[in-house]
Design an enzyme around this catalytic site. Sequence first.
Site, PDB file in Angstrom:
ATOM      1  CD  GLU A 167      -3.279  10.747  18.638  1.00  0.00           C
ATOM      2  OE1 GLU A 167      -3.467   9.752  17.788  1.00  0.00           O
ATOM      3  OE2 GLU A 167      -2.691  10.428  19.691  1.00  0.00           O
TER       4      GLU A 167
ATOM      5  CB  SER B 130       2.496   6.946   4.585  1.00  0.00           C
ATOM      6  OG  SER B 130       1.149   6.260   5.356  1.00  0.00           O
TER       7      SER B 130
ATOM      8  CD  GLU C 125      -4.898   0.135   6.548  1.00  0.00           C
ATOM      9  OE1 GLU C 125      -5.009   1.215   5.628  1.00  0.00           O
ATOM     10  OE2 GLU C 125      -3.708  -0.327   6.730  1.00  0.00           O
TER      11      GLU C 125
ATOM     12  CD  GLN D 125      -2.531   1.094   2.868  1.00  0.00           C
ATOM     13  OE1 GLN D 125      -2.193   0.280   3.705  1.00  0.00           O
ATOM     14  NE2 GLN D 125      -3.767   1.714   2.779  1.00  0.00           N
ATOM     15  N   GLY D 126       0.762   1.962  -1.121  1.00  0.00           N
ATOM     16  CA  GLY D 126       1.790   3.152  -1.278  1.00  0.00           C
ATOM     17  C   GLY D 126       1.035   4.438  -1.022  1.00  0.00           C
TER      18      GLY D 126
HETATM   19  C1  LIG Z   1       3.168  -0.750  11.458  1.00  0.00           C
HETATM   20  C2  LIG Z   1       2.882   0.347  10.415  1.00  0.00           C
HETATM   21  C3  LIG Z   1       2.547  -0.230   9.087  1.00  0.00           C
HETATM   22  C4  LIG Z   1       2.416   0.754   8.339  1.00  0.00           C
HETATM   23  N1  LIG Z   1       2.267   0.356   7.067  1.00  0.00           N
HETATM   24  C5  LIG Z   1       1.870   1.200   5.934  1.00  0.00           C
HETATM   25  C6  LIG Z   1       1.623   0.745   4.474  1.00  0.00           C
HETATM   26  O1  LIG Z   1       1.805  -0.399   4.262  1.00  0.00           O
HETATM   27  N2  LIG Z   1       1.332   1.813   3.674  1.00  0.00           N
HETATM   28  C7  LIG Z   1       1.445   3.121   4.146  1.00  0.00           C
HETATM   29  O2  LIG Z   1       1.120   3.862   3.027  1.00  0.00           O
HETATM   30  N3  LIG Z   1       1.365   3.436   5.439  1.00  0.00           N
HETATM   31  C8  LIG Z   1       1.658   2.778   6.206  1.00  0.00           C
HETATM   32  N4  LIG Z   1       2.157   2.894   7.494  1.00  0.00           N
HETATM   33  C9  LIG Z   1       1.934   4.558   7.811  1.00  0.00           C
HETATM   34  C10 LIG Z   1       0.605   5.132   8.797  1.00  0.00           C
HETATM   35  O3  LIG Z   1      -0.540   5.083   7.708  1.00  0.00           O
HETATM   36  C11 LIG Z   1       1.028   6.547   9.086  1.00  0.00           C
HETATM   37  O4  LIG Z   1       2.148   6.037   9.975  1.00  0.00           O
HETATM   38  C12 LIG Z   1      -0.063   7.004   9.904  1.00  0.00           C
HETATM   39  O5  LIG Z   1      -1.123   7.442   8.983  1.00  0.00           O
HETATM   40  C13 LIG Z   1       0.407   8.337  10.514  1.00  0.00           C
HETATM   41  O6  LIG Z   1       1.033   9.148   9.852  1.00  0.00           O
HETATM   42  P1  LIG Z   1       2.533   9.623  10.346  1.00  0.00           P
HETATM   43  O7  LIG Z   1       3.504   8.436  10.889  1.00  0.00           O
HETATM   44  O8  LIG Z   1       3.281  10.453   9.104  1.00  0.00           O
HETATM   45  O9  LIG Z   1       2.135  10.455  11.591  1.00  0.00           O
HETATM   46  P2  LIG Z   1       1.831  11.987  11.504  1.00  0.00           P
HETATM   47  O10 LIG Z   1       0.792  12.393  10.767  1.00  0.00           O
HETATM   48  O11 LIG Z   1       3.006  12.802  11.381  1.00  0.00           O
HETATM   49  O12 LIG Z   1       1.267  12.024  13.308  1.00  0.00           O
HETATM   50  C14 LIG Z   1       2.092  12.333  14.368  1.00  0.00           C
HETATM   51  C15 LIG Z   1       1.327  12.267  15.380  1.00  0.00           C
HETATM   52  O13 LIG Z   1       0.476  13.533  15.468  1.00  0.00           O
HETATM   53  C16 LIG Z   1      -0.978  13.334  15.590  1.00  0.00           C
HETATM   54  N5  LIG Z   1      -1.653  14.041  14.605  1.00  0.00           N
HETATM   55  C17 LIG Z   1      -1.538  14.442  13.442  1.00  0.00           C
HETATM   56  N6  LIG Z   1      -2.514  15.140  12.899  1.00  0.00           N
HETATM   57  C18 LIG Z   1      -3.282  15.434  13.754  1.00  0.00           C
HETATM   58  C19 LIG Z   1      -4.506  16.157  13.855  1.00  0.00           C
HETATM   59  N7  LIG Z   1      -5.008  16.793  12.843  1.00  0.00           N
HETATM   60  N8  LIG Z   1      -5.141  16.237  15.217  1.00  0.00           N
HETATM   61  C20 LIG Z   1      -4.733  15.467  16.022  1.00  0.00           C
HETATM   62  N9  LIG Z   1      -3.725  14.772  16.330  1.00  0.00           N
HETATM   63  C21 LIG Z   1      -2.841  14.744  14.991  1.00  0.00           C
HETATM   64  C22 LIG Z   1      -1.010  11.792  15.145  1.00  0.00           C
HETATM   65  O14 LIG Z   1      -2.008  11.118  15.773  1.00  0.00           O
HETATM   66  C23 LIG Z   1       0.202  11.062  15.921  1.00  0.00           C
HETATM   67  O15 LIG Z   1       0.144  10.967  17.262  1.00  0.00           O
HETATM   68  C24 LIG Z   1       1.927   2.334   8.623  1.00  0.00           C
HETATM   69  C25 LIG Z   1       2.478   2.645  10.007  1.00  0.00           C
HETATM   70  C26 LIG Z   1       2.713   1.699  10.782  1.00  0.00           C
HETATM   71  C27 LIG Z   1       2.874   1.972  12.303  1.00  0.00           C
END
Ligand SMILES: Cc1cc2nc3c(=O)[nH]c(=O)nc-3n(C[C@H](O)[C@H](O)[C@H](O)COP(=O)(O)OP(=O)(O)OC[C@H]3O[C@@H](n4cnc5c(N)ncnc54)[C@H](O)[C@@H]3O)c2cc1C
Length: 408
Positions: free
Chosen positions: A391, A131, A246, A128-129
Amino acid sequence: MDLSYPPEAEEFRKEIRAWLEENLPEGWGTPGYRMDGEERKRFNKEWSRKLYAGGWICASWPEEYGGKGLDTMQAVVLNEEFARAGAAMRADFFGDTLVGPTILQWGSEEQKQEFLPKILRGQISWCQGFSEPDAGSDLASLKTRAELDGDEWVINGQKVWTTQAKHADYVFLLARTDPDAPKHKGISYLLVPMKQPGIEVRPIEQIDGSAEFNEVFFDNARCPKENVVGGVNNGWSVAMTTLGFERGTSATTGHRRFQRELDTIIDAARKNGKASDPLVRQRLAHAWSKVKIMEVNGLRTLTAVLNKTKDRSTAALGATNKMFWSEYHRDVMELYIDIMGMDGQLLTGDINEEYALGMGRRARARHYPVSPLQASFFFSRSETIWGGAAEIQRNIVGERVLGLPKGP
Ligand SMILES: Cc1cc2nc3c(=O)[nH]c(=O)nc-3n(C[C@H](O)[C@H](O)[C@H](O)COP(=O)(O)OP(=O)(O)OC[C@H]3O[C@@H](n4cnc5c(N)ncnc54)[C@H](O)[C@@H]3O)c2cc1C
């Protein structure tokens, strides 16, 4: 309240139970049943073959694409029986649960004919591409671009946290196809072959030596023009469908996995005497009641789906489901580690054994042989993040269900 299922559903349950009994290895599910690494490998291969022969893979898909065309009630019963037996329904979470159903809903007839049978037979695996380094929760800020060049899309940019990218044959990815449109409007959902010179996959090694997810770099990668799902620049709506799958797949049956795990935790507390500690008992009772809430909410969701109810409480149930189970699971695994005390830090796992990470995902710790419950503890830390952070689910409930003003 009548919690019984209709007689046809119970008939179907008998059929599945009999099939499972006949096809699972002897002793499966009994205490102390174990397989070594080689046996597990052989079993996994054989099991996929049996599932396919039994027609249980993606069994709710229409028959014309290789499914059994099960209705909702039958699909729930099927899930329940597999969960009860602790038998995997299949390995490729991304194909079976995310992109397959999305193609069914949004894909062209050609896409359905091309991809669905291959997903069903396990001939292609997916990642899944979505993030990117600057687009996680705020997914619509993604910068990966796709431009048309004759009959092909040319893709440039970077994805991150891409689970299974190292092994996948295809990626379903979001790319910006109209840079001038408002950010939710200029995105397309593309199906891109992974094994090509324009794609570089860099595994992200974790503390336990496994590298479940990856960075993926696109440097003039290509896919056919017709591999857009749901129309050019309509990718946001299609992506929301995928994210719905999902976040919502386990709504009606997820509690079974948690109940089984909680029983193991209670057993551990009985064995080491912590079960008589009043504070531990209180936390266990709290955990038990949360699993019950999941069960009851699962039945509410099922009733709403069967009655085709569309009201605010149904929407709220869907949105709270992912948040509720992931936070429950993080807390109960912390409780488990507390119950184990210093023993919780001893690595008692088998380095050759793969362990389940939930949602059909499996991993193997190369340098750090954790037991299944220790693995569950570590992975639970990520469950409140992937598929949309807790969140963000709260924001969805606040804004779209309760109608509160948007966050700043
Ligand atoms: C084990 C694992 C597998 C994954 N596999 C995939 C995958 O296969 N493909 C893929 O595309 N992605 C994947 N991901 C990525 C995942 O979708 C992202 O980590 C997730 O959407 C959060 O984005 P971020 O890591 O950029 O955190 P951020 O968006 O930077 O968030 C950081 C923190 O800020 C909080 N935050 C952000 N915005 C807000 C808001 N508006 N209000 C309140 N709080 C907020 C968040 O809740 C979090 O606590 C995976 C992640 C994990 C942990």
